[in-house]
Scaffold this active site. Structure first.
Site, PDB file in Angstrom:
ATOM      1  N   SER A 130      -2.813  -7.893   3.187  1.00  0.00           N
ATOM      2  CA  SER A 130      -3.046  -7.950   4.589  1.00  0.00           C
ATOM      3  C   SER A 130      -3.533  -8.857   5.356  1.00  0.00           C
ATOM      4  CB  SER A 130      -4.154  -6.658   4.916  1.00  0.00           C
ATOM      5  OG  SER A 130      -3.769  -5.198   4.072  1.00  0.00           O
TER       6      SER A 130
ATOM      7  N   LYS B 108     -16.307  -6.921   8.157  1.00  0.00           N
ATOM      8  CA  LYS B 108     -17.214  -6.926   9.405  1.00  0.00           C
ATOM      9  C   LYS B 108     -16.280  -6.813  10.579  1.00  0.00           C
ATOM     10  CE  LYS B 108     -21.547  -8.520   7.240  1.00  0.00           C
ATOM     11  NZ  LYS B 108     -21.788  -9.602   6.413  1.00  0.00           N
TER      12      LYS B 108
ATOM     13  N   ARG C 182      -1.939  -6.875  -8.260  1.00  0.00           N
ATOM     14  CA  ARG C 182      -0.819  -7.948  -7.853  1.00  0.00           C
ATOM     15  C   ARG C 182      -1.007  -8.959  -9.128  1.00  0.00           C
ATOM     16  NH1 ARG C 182      -3.096  -7.853  -1.923  1.00  0.00           N
ATOM     17  NH2 ARG C 182      -4.506  -7.689  -3.292  1.00  0.00           N
TER      18      ARG C 182
ATOM     19  N   HIS D 272       0.857  -1.082  -0.046  1.00  0.00           N
ATOM     20  CA  HIS D 272      -0.080  -0.210   0.015  1.00  0.00           C
ATOM     21  C   HIS D 272       1.062   1.291  -0.006  1.00  0.00           C
ATOM     22  CE1 HIS D 272      -3.065  -2.822   2.226  1.00  0.00           C
ATOM     23  NE2 HIS D 272      -3.451  -2.623   1.051  1.00  0.00           N
TER      24      HIS D 272
HETATM   25  P1  ADP Z   1      -9.418  -3.936  -0.395  1.00  0.00           P
HETATM   26  O1  ADP Z   1     -10.187  -4.578   0.513  1.00  0.00           O
HETATM   27  O2  ADP Z   1     -10.515  -2.655  -1.000  1.00  0.00           O
HETATM   28  O3  ADP Z   1      -9.077  -4.570  -1.895  1.00  0.00           O
HETATM   29  P2  ADP Z   1      -6.979  -3.546   0.164  1.00  0.00           P
HETATM   30  O4  ADP Z   1      -6.478  -2.804   1.575  1.00  0.00           O
HETATM   31  O5  ADP Z   1      -6.819  -5.110   0.314  1.00  0.00           O
HETATM   32  O6  ADP Z   1      -8.313  -2.978   0.170  1.00  0.00           O
HETATM   33  O7  ADP Z   1      -6.180  -3.143  -1.034  1.00  0.00           O
HETATM   34  C1  ADP Z   1      -6.118  -1.878  -1.322  1.00  0.00           C
HETATM   35  C2  ADP Z   1      -5.577  -1.560  -2.553  1.00  0.00           C
HETATM   36  O8  ADP Z   1      -4.195  -1.838  -2.641  1.00  0.00           O
HETATM   37  C3  ADP Z   1      -6.220  -2.568  -3.850  1.00  0.00           C
HETATM   38  O9  ADP Z   1      -6.122  -1.844  -4.914  1.00  0.00           O
HETATM   39  C4  ADP Z   1      -5.219  -3.705  -3.875  1.00  0.00           C
HETATM   40  O10 ADP Z   1      -5.041  -4.179  -5.126  1.00  0.00           O
HETATM   41  C5  ADP Z   1      -3.991  -2.978  -3.552  1.00  0.00           C
HETATM   42  N1  ADP Z   1      -2.791  -3.710  -2.970  1.00  0.00           N
HETATM   43  C6  ADP Z   1      -2.974  -4.381  -1.817  1.00  0.00           C
HETATM   44  N2  ADP Z   1      -1.726  -4.952  -1.619  1.00  0.00           N
HETATM   45  C7  ADP Z   1      -0.885  -4.611  -2.397  1.00  0.00           C
HETATM   46  C8  ADP Z   1       0.360  -5.010  -2.715  1.00  0.00           C
HETATM   47  N3  ADP Z   1       1.062  -6.070  -2.170  1.00  0.00           N
HETATM   48  N4  ADP Z   1       1.001  -4.547  -4.042  1.00  0.00           N
HETATM   49  C9  ADP Z   1       0.343  -3.625  -4.855  1.00  0.00           C
HETATM   50  N5  ADP Z   1      -1.002  -3.151  -4.573  1.00  0.00           N
HETATM   51  C10 ADP Z   1      -1.726  -3.935  -3.627  1.00  0.00           C
END
Ligand code: ADP
Length: 163
Positions: A130, A41, A92, A17
């Site tokens: 995450s 949730k 990803r 992120h």
């Molecule tokens: P969501 O639940 O909305 O997908 P996330 O927190 O999982 O939220 O991810 C937010 C954004 O960050 C998404 O666009 C996701 O694809 C991107 N993202 C998450 N992890 C990575 C990573 N390791 N590398 C690049 N982008 C990522």
């Protein structure tokens, strides 16, 4: 002025992120991070905690010009309120694309003036989610290679004595 929003759950924020925000700063004049309040949730960290963790991670990286918000409504609505015309998301693996495409198409139907921009993940962040970070930390594993140091500390505090 080009303003982009980086929306997500960020439960917790990872180096993936943070990297998107760092790269987004080079493409747009201003970036806002938006932490989704209802996206899971029962999140590990509350929305307020996730905001604090993202802010602390930005500060630790020497970044002071990115605002972080908690938001429980439509992403396009907060985009409009902040004057953002771009939703910045990361890709990803191939699986991300299908999910992201649905969200982007729906957001375009809701707000035709707002475009979604995807940045490909860096190689070293390809397998980083995450969910995996939560699982590893919950079992007492070291996640310091995957998350900013304030997040690693918060995970240690959260799981201390529980692993
Ligand atoms: P969501 O639940 O909305 O997908 P996330 O927190 O999982 O939220 O991810 C937010 C954004 O960050 C998404 O666009 C996701 O694809 C991107 N993202 C998450 N992890 C990575 C990573 N390791 N590398 C690049 N982008 C990522």
């Amino acid at each position: 002025m080009s303003i982009a929003l980086h929306p997500g759950s960020f439960d917790p924020p990872t180096l993936g992120h943070l990297d998107l925000v760092l790269r987004g700063r080079k493409l747009f004049d201003r970036i806002h991070v938006v932490v989704g309040v209802n996206s899971r949730k029962s999140p590990l960290f509350s929305a307020e905690e996730r905001v604090e963790l993202f802010v602390a991670s930005l500060v630790a990286a020497g970044i002071h010009d990115v605002e972080v918000h908690a938001w429980g409504g439509l992403t396009v609505e907060i985009a409009r309120r902040l004057g953002a015309t771009v939703l910045l998301r990361g890709l990803r693996q191939a699986g991300d694309f299908e999910a992201e495409q649905s969200i982007a198409l729906m957001n375009r139907r809701l707000a035709p003036g707002i475009e979604t921009v995807y940045l490909p993940s860096r190689e070293e962040h390809l397998g980083l989610t995450s969910t995996l970070v939560r699982d590893i930390a919950g079992m007492g594993g070291d996640v310091s290679a995957f998350v900013p140091s304030p997040v690693a500390q918060a995970l240690r505090d959260r799981f201390q004595g529980k692993a």
